[in-house]
Structure formats: C-alpha cells, structure tokens
Design a protein around this motif. Sequence first.
Motif, short mmCIF file in Angstrom:
data_model
loop_
_atom_site.label_atom_id
_atom_site.label_comp_id
_atom_site.label_asym_id
_atom_site.label_seq_id
_atom_site.Cartn_x
_atom_site.Cartn_y
_atom_site.Cartn_z
N VAL A 95 0.86 -1.19 0.00
CA VAL A 95 0.00 0.00 0.00
C VAL A 95 0.89 1.23 0.00
O VAL A 95 2.07 1.17 0.33
N ALA A 96 0.31 2.36 -0.35
CA ALA A 96 1.04 3.62 -0.41
C ALA A 96 1.40 4.11 0.99
O ALA A 96 0.71 3.81 1.97
N ALA A 97 2.48 4.89 1.07
CA ALA A 97 2.89 5.47 2.35
C ALA A 97 1.81 6.37 2.92
O ALA A 97 1.70 6.54 4.13
N SER A 98 0.98 6.95 2.05
CA SER A 98 -0.09 7.86 2.50
C SER A 98 -1.30 7.13 3.09
O SER A 98 -2.21 7.77 3.62
N THR A 99 -1.31 5.80 3.02
CA THR A 99 -2.41 5.01 3.59
C THR A 99 -2.46 5.28 5.10
O THR A 99 -1.41 5.36 5.74
N PRO A 100 -3.66 5.43 5.68
CA PRO A 100 -3.74 5.66 7.12
C PRO A 100 -2.99 4.58 7.90
O PRO A 100 -3.01 3.40 7.52
N GLN A 101 -2.34 4.97 8.98
CA GLN A 101 -1.50 4.07 9.77
C GLN A 101 -2.24 2.81 10.19
O GLN A 101 -1.68 1.72 10.15
N ARG A 102 -3.50 2.91 10.56
CA ARG A 102 -4.25 1.73 11.04
C ARG A 102 -4.49 0.70 9.94
O ARG A 102 -4.85 -0.42 10.21
N GLU A 103 -4.30 1.10 8.66
CA GLU A 103 -4.54 0.20 7.53
C GLU A 103 -3.26 -0.38 6.92
O GLU A 103 -3.32 -1.13 5.96
N LYS A 104 -2.12 0.00 7.48
CA LYS A 104 -0.88 -0.51 6.90
C LYS A 104 -0.02 -1.18 7.96
O LYS A 104 -0.07 -0.86 9.15
N PHE A 105 0.72 -2.17 7.50
CA PHE A 105 1.67 -2.91 8.32
C PHE A 105 3.04 -2.65 7.73
O PHE A 105 3.26 -2.85 6.53
N VAL A 106 3.98 -2.20 8.54
CA VAL A 106 5.33 -1.91 8.08
C VAL A 106 6.25 -3.02 8.57
O VAL A 106 6.57 -3.10 9.76
N PRO A 107 6.67 -3.93 7.67
CA PRO A 107 7.49 -5.07 8.11
C PRO A 107 8.87 -4.63 8.58
O PRO A 107 9.48 -3.75 7.99
N SER A 108 9.33 -5.27 9.65
CA SER A 108 10.67 -5.03 10.18
C SER A 108 11.50 -6.31 10.09
O SER A 108 12.61 -6.30 9.60
N LYS A 109 10.93 -7.40 10.58
CA LYS A 109 11.62 -8.69 10.50
C LYS A 109 10.61 -9.81 10.36
O LYS A 109 9.42 -9.64 10.66
#
Length: 180
Positions: free
Chosen positions: A126-140
């Motif tokens: 998803v785009a970076a502009s997607t609301p935070q509650r709708e996106k998951f940012v993988p770390s590991k």
Amino acid sequence: MKSKLTAVALAAVVVAGTAAAAVPASAATAKAAPARCHTADLKAGFATGDDAKPEMGQTKKQTQAFVWFTNKSTHTCTLNGFAGVDMVGAQPTDGTWSLARSAAKPETLTLEPGATTDFSITLLPVAASTPQREKFVPSKFLVTPPNETKHFTLKWPFGGQILKQDGATHPATYLNPVGQ
C-alpha cells in the motif's frame, strides 16, 4: 476330527507361505528414506536478486518475496509443507502478524547437501499515505521450517508497507508451500 486338523495345518502352511512371499528379498537391502530437514540442518534468507525482489513501490497489485532454505548439513533431508512465518512490524501498532497459508498442495522435496529450495510470500503493498491503522510496516520475519519449532529471524530488506489484513479470513498477503 482328522480332516479338521488337516485343514488347520494346511491353512497354517498357506498363511506362512503368504507372509514369507509378502516381504521381497530386496527390502532388506533397500536404503532408508532421508529424514526430514531440521532447522539446524538449514540456513535461510530472502532472495534479493533483481528478479526476486518484491515490487514494494507499486500499490495496484500483489507482489511476491521469496525465502530460501539451503541444506547446510552433510546428509540428504526432506521438506514438506508450509513454513511458519510471523511478520514483526516496525510501528508500535503493528505487533506480530502470523501469515495465512494458500490453498496450494505441498509436495515433498529432497534436498541434497548444499541444495536450495524456496517458497513465496504473496504481499499486497500500500502507499505510504495510507492511514496508519490500515498498513503494516514489516521489520523482520520469523521463519520456521515445516514441522519445526525453532525459527530463523530475517531482517526485512525491501522497505514499503503492506495492507494490514491480519484478521481477514482470506488476506491478500499469504504463504505458499515450500518449493512453490
């Protein structure tokens, strides 16, 4: 009475003969099938070549990341099934997401020493502009080989964010079996 004893004796000879014939002589010399691969037998990582990188910058379709397993042991072993994959997020609200499995049917793979196989993880960026509650940012990613309990910890090297569907029945981000 004599005919009953003869019948019982004849039946015993027939059963004994059948049992002896049921085990072929070659069975005694056949090699045992390879044991399954254990976490200690393997090393793992993300495929990072140009043709293997997921397209995390686009947001219109699914893309795939590939995780490989290499047999680092000195013996042949087998893998069958799905790896376990838990994504750990970079945002405080992400938490850990255990990925669902596809409907694909796994096949048994035999890995000689030094041989490599992989599996794909289908992702929906998803785009970076997607609301935070709708996106998951993988770390590991915590990756557990099939039928094992010990995992590898792999740092996510590709950036981007994924549509958060950790509670969905059929999420757009999921695993495929090892070898597929």
